[in-house]
Design a protein around this motif. Sequence first.
Motif, PDB file in Angstrom:
ATOM      1  N   GLU A  67      38.265  55.724  55.213  1.00 34.67           N
ATOM      2  CA  GLU A  67      38.653  56.740  54.235  1.00 34.67           C
ATOM      3  C   GLU A  67      37.476  57.637  53.883  1.00 34.67           C
ATOM      4  O   GLU A  67      37.637  58.851  53.740  1.00 34.67           O
ATOM      5  CB  GLU A  67      39.213  56.069  52.986  1.00 34.67           C
ATOM      6  N   GLU A  68      36.289  57.059  53.753  1.00 38.40           N
ATOM      7  CA  GLU A  68      35.101  57.866  53.448  1.00 38.40           C
ATOM      8  C   GLU A  68      34.766  58.787  54.613  1.00 38.40           C
ATOM      9  O   GLU A  68      34.400  59.946  54.412  1.00 38.40           O
ATOM     10  CB  GLU A  68      33.909  56.963  53.114  1.00 38.40           C
ATOM     11  N   ARG A  71      37.153  61.636  54.414  1.00 41.81           N
ATOM     12  CA  ARG A  71      36.805  62.525  53.310  1.00 41.81           C
ATOM     13  C   ARG A  71      35.627  63.422  53.694  1.00 41.81           C
ATOM     14  O   ARG A  71      35.643  64.627  53.414  1.00 41.81           O
ATOM     15  CB  ARG A  71      36.440  61.704  52.073  1.00 41.81           C
ATOM     16  N   LEU A  72      34.654  62.878  54.371  1.00 44.22           N
ATOM     17  CA  LEU A  72      33.483  63.650  54.779  1.00 44.22           C
ATOM     18  C   LEU A  72      33.821  64.684  55.849  1.00 44.22           C
ATOM     19  O   LEU A  72      33.147  65.711  55.950  1.00 44.22           O
ATOM     20  CB  LEU A  72      32.377  62.718  55.280  1.00 44.22           C
ATOM     21  N   ARG A  73      34.844  64.417  56.646  1.00 49.27           N
ATOM     22  CA  ARG A  73      35.261  65.363  57.688  1.00 49.27           C
ATOM     23  C   ARG A  73      35.963  66.587  57.104  1.00 49.27           C
ATOM     24  O   ARG A  73      35.954  67.649  57.728  1.00 49.27           O
ATOM     25  CB  ARG A  73      36.212  64.688  58.662  1.00 49.27           C
ATOM     26  N   ARG A  74      36.604  66.410  55.949  1.00 49.64           N
ATOM     27  CA  ARG A  74      37.355  67.519  55.359  1.00 49.64           C
ATOM     28  C   ARG A  74      36.409  68.651  54.944  1.00 49.64           C
ATOM     29  O   ARG A  74      35.339  68.400  54.413  1.00 49.64           O
ATOM     30  CB  ARG A  74      38.108  67.065  54.113  1.00 49.64           C
ATOM     31  N   GLN A  76      34.663  71.325  52.784  1.00 50.67           N
ATOM     32  CA  GLN A  76      34.409  71.415  51.346  1.00 50.67           C
ATOM     33  C   GLN A  76      34.958  72.725  50.802  1.00 50.67           C
ATOM     34  O   GLN A  76      34.740  73.780  51.380  1.00 50.67           O
ATOM     35  CB  GLN A  76      32.903  71.329  51.065  1.00 50.67           C
TER      36      GLN A  76
END
Length: 77
Positions: A67-68, A71-74, A76
């Motif tokens: 999940e992290e 999230r980091l791939r999305r 900003q």
Amino acid sequence: MTIPEELRSALRDFRAVRARKPPGSAGAADPVDWHEAMAAALDTLAAHLVHESDRIRARDSATGHREEAARLRRPQA
């Protein structure tokens, strides 16, 4: 009690990946790759753990790392 070689190897791999945790200032791909590697190492470890509660915790941690990474791939906003 003797530790089975598969568990010993999974623990060794887990420790090696954990030790490679990138610093907070690393490029965007480094933390993503590390979280994905941690998830894979935890899944492997979970397959060889003796106690069900430990397997559950390892799998839950693997899910958290995936999940992290997502999230980091999305991008900003």
